[in-house]
Design a protein around this motif. Structure first.
Motif, PDB file in Angstrom:
ATOM      1  N   UNK A 185      -7.660  -5.622   9.196  1.00  0.00           N
ATOM      2  CA  UNK A 185      -7.752  -4.205   9.587  1.00  0.00           C
ATOM      3  C   UNK A 185      -6.427  -3.443   9.464  1.00  0.00           C
ATOM      4  N   UNK A 186      -5.306  -4.141   9.615  1.00  0.00           N
ATOM      5  CA  UNK A 186      -3.995  -3.488   9.476  1.00  0.00           C
ATOM      6  C   UNK A 186      -3.789  -2.996   8.044  1.00  0.00           C
ATOM      7  N   UNK A 187      -4.188  -3.788   7.065  1.00  0.00           N
ATOM      8  CA  UNK A 187      -4.075  -3.375   5.663  1.00  0.00           C
ATOM      9  C   UNK A 187      -4.993  -2.189   5.400  1.00  0.00           C
ATOM     10  N   UNK A 188      -6.205  -2.246   5.944  1.00  0.00           N
ATOM     11  CA  UNK A 188      -7.162  -1.158   5.773  1.00  0.00           C
ATOM     12  C   UNK A 188      -6.600   0.146   6.339  1.00  0.00           C
ATOM     13  N   UNK A 189      -6.050   0.082   7.540  1.00  0.00           N
ATOM     14  CA  UNK A 189      -5.498   1.267   8.201  1.00  0.00           C
ATOM     15  C   UNK A 189      -4.311   1.837   7.423  1.00  0.00           C
ATOM     16  N   UNK A 190      -3.377   0.981   7.033  1.00  0.00           N
ATOM     17  CA  UNK A 190      -2.184   1.446   6.333  1.00  0.00           C
ATOM     18  C   UNK A 190      -2.498   1.897   4.907  1.00  0.00           C
ATOM     19  N   UNK A 191      -3.468   1.262   4.274  1.00  0.00           N
ATOM     20  CA  UNK A 191      -3.884   1.692   2.942  1.00  0.00           C
ATOM     21  C   UNK A 191      -4.491   3.087   2.964  1.00  0.00           C
ATOM     22  N   UNK A 192      -5.335   3.357   3.960  1.00  0.00           N
ATOM     23  CA  UNK A 192      -5.913   4.698   4.097  1.00  0.00           C
ATOM     24  C   UNK A 192      -4.827   5.727   4.399  1.00  0.00           C
ATOM     25  N   UNK A 193      -3.897   5.353   5.238  1.00  0.00           N
ATOM     26  CA  UNK A 193      -2.809   6.278   5.592  1.00  0.00           C
ATOM     27  C   UNK A 193      -1.973   6.609   4.349  1.00  0.00           C
ATOM     28  N   UNK A 194      -1.627   5.597   3.558  1.00  0.00           N
ATOM     29  CA  UNK A 194      -0.831   5.816   2.342  1.00  0.00           C
ATOM     30  C   UNK A 194      -1.608   6.669   1.332  1.00  0.00           C
ATOM     31  N   UNK A 230       0.838  -1.205   0.000  1.00  0.00           N
ATOM     32  CA  UNK A 230       0.000   0.000   0.000  1.00  0.00           C
ATOM     33  C   UNK A 230       0.871   1.252   0.000  1.00  0.00           C
ATOM     34  N   UNK A 231       1.932   1.247   0.790  1.00  0.00           N
ATOM     35  CA  UNK A 231       2.828   2.406   0.843  1.00  0.00           C
ATOM     36  C   UNK A 231       3.688   2.504  -0.407  1.00  0.00           C
ATOM     37  N   UNK A 232       4.265   1.392  -0.817  1.00  0.00           N
ATOM     38  CA  UNK A 232       5.210   1.418  -1.934  1.00  0.00           C
ATOM     39  C   UNK A 232       4.532   1.532  -3.294  1.00  0.00           C
ATOM     40  N   UNK A 244       9.494   9.239   2.660  1.00  0.00           N
ATOM     41  CA  UNK A 244       8.466   8.865   3.624  1.00  0.00           C
ATOM     42  C   UNK A 244       7.675   7.633   3.172  1.00  0.00           C
ATOM     43  N   UNK A 245       7.449   7.484   1.874  1.00  0.00           N
ATOM     44  CA  UNK A 245       6.758   6.285   1.382  1.00  0.00           C
ATOM     45  C   UNK A 245       7.607   5.035   1.629  1.00  0.00           C
ATOM     46  N   UNK A 246       8.903   5.147   1.435  1.00  0.00           N
ATOM     47  CA  UNK A 246       9.791   4.009   1.692  1.00  0.00           C
ATOM     48  C   UNK A 246       9.823   3.690   3.185  1.00  0.00           C
ATOM     49  N   UNK A 247       9.901   4.724   4.026  1.00  0.00           N
ATOM     50  CA  UNK A 247       9.874   4.496   5.478  1.00  0.00           C
ATOM     51  C   UNK A 247       8.556   3.842   5.878  1.00  0.00           C
ATOM     52  N   UNK A 248       7.444   4.324   5.324  1.00  0.00           N
ATOM     53  CA  UNK A 248       6.141   3.727   5.616  1.00  0.00           C
ATOM     54  C   UNK A 248       6.079   2.268   5.220  1.00  0.00           C
ATOM     55  N   UNK A 249       6.637   1.931   4.061  1.00  0.00           N
ATOM     56  CA  UNK A 249       6.672   0.539   3.617  1.00  0.00           C
ATOM     57  C   UNK A 249       7.503  -0.336   4.533  1.00  0.00           C
ATOM     58  N   UNK A 250       8.636   0.176   4.971  1.00  0.00           N
ATOM     59  CA  UNK A 250       9.507  -0.591   5.872  1.00  0.00           C
ATOM     60  C   UNK A 250       8.811  -0.827   7.212  1.00  0.00           C
ATOM     61  N   UNK A 251       8.212   0.230   7.769  1.00  0.00           N
ATOM     62  CA  UNK A 251       7.523   0.098   9.061  1.00  0.00           C
ATOM     63  C   UNK A 251       6.342  -0.870   8.959  1.00  0.00           C
ATOM     64  N   UNK A 252       5.585  -0.788   7.866  1.00  0.00           N
ATOM     65  CA  UNK A 252       4.449  -1.692   7.686  1.00  0.00           C
ATOM     66  C   UNK A 252       4.924  -3.134   7.563  1.00  0.00           C
TER      67      UNK A 252
END
Length: 121
Positions: free
Chosen positions: A51-60, A21-23, A97-105
């Protein structure tokens, strides 16, 4: 279980889709509006899985909407020259920030982007 907040760590598949979702925003390097369409498509296809995918997808998606608005403002500010300086900074920050988000997810940690306008709830 994660020691810090005692929430269960999502499965590898869930973490992987959250990372995608982030990448998926990197599609903007190839296609016009790919930075918006990539996260939107991945989120829409996989949000029901966990729900984790839903949350991170909305955030991205929210972050990429914010980036797109900022880029439009920079294009308008090119009339007074400052947009030429700000646009590369916004692009670089969005990439990092997108790369950091992908790594954290992928680590199973919920990532929240700084300075993000959260339109999609």
């Amino acid at each position: 279980m994660d020691e810090q907040n005692l929430t269960p760590i999502p499965s590898q598949e869930v973490r992987q889709w959250a990372m995608f979702c982030h990448l998926a925003a990197l599609a903007g390097l190839v296609f016009p509006f790919g930075n918006l369409l990539g996260p939107l498509i991945v989120w829409q296809l996989k949000r029901e899985l966990d729900p984790f995918i839903d949350e991170q997808g909305k955030e991205a998606l929210n972050f990429q909407i914010t980036v797109s608005i900022a880029m439009l403002v920079c294009m308008l500010l090119m009339v007074v020259v400052i947009g030429f300086l700000l646009l590369p900074l916004i692009c670089l920050a969005a990439l990092v920030l997108a790369i950091i988000g992908g790594i954290k997810a992928n680590e199973g940690k919920a990532y929240r982007y700084p300075l993000c306008w959260r339109l999609v709830k």
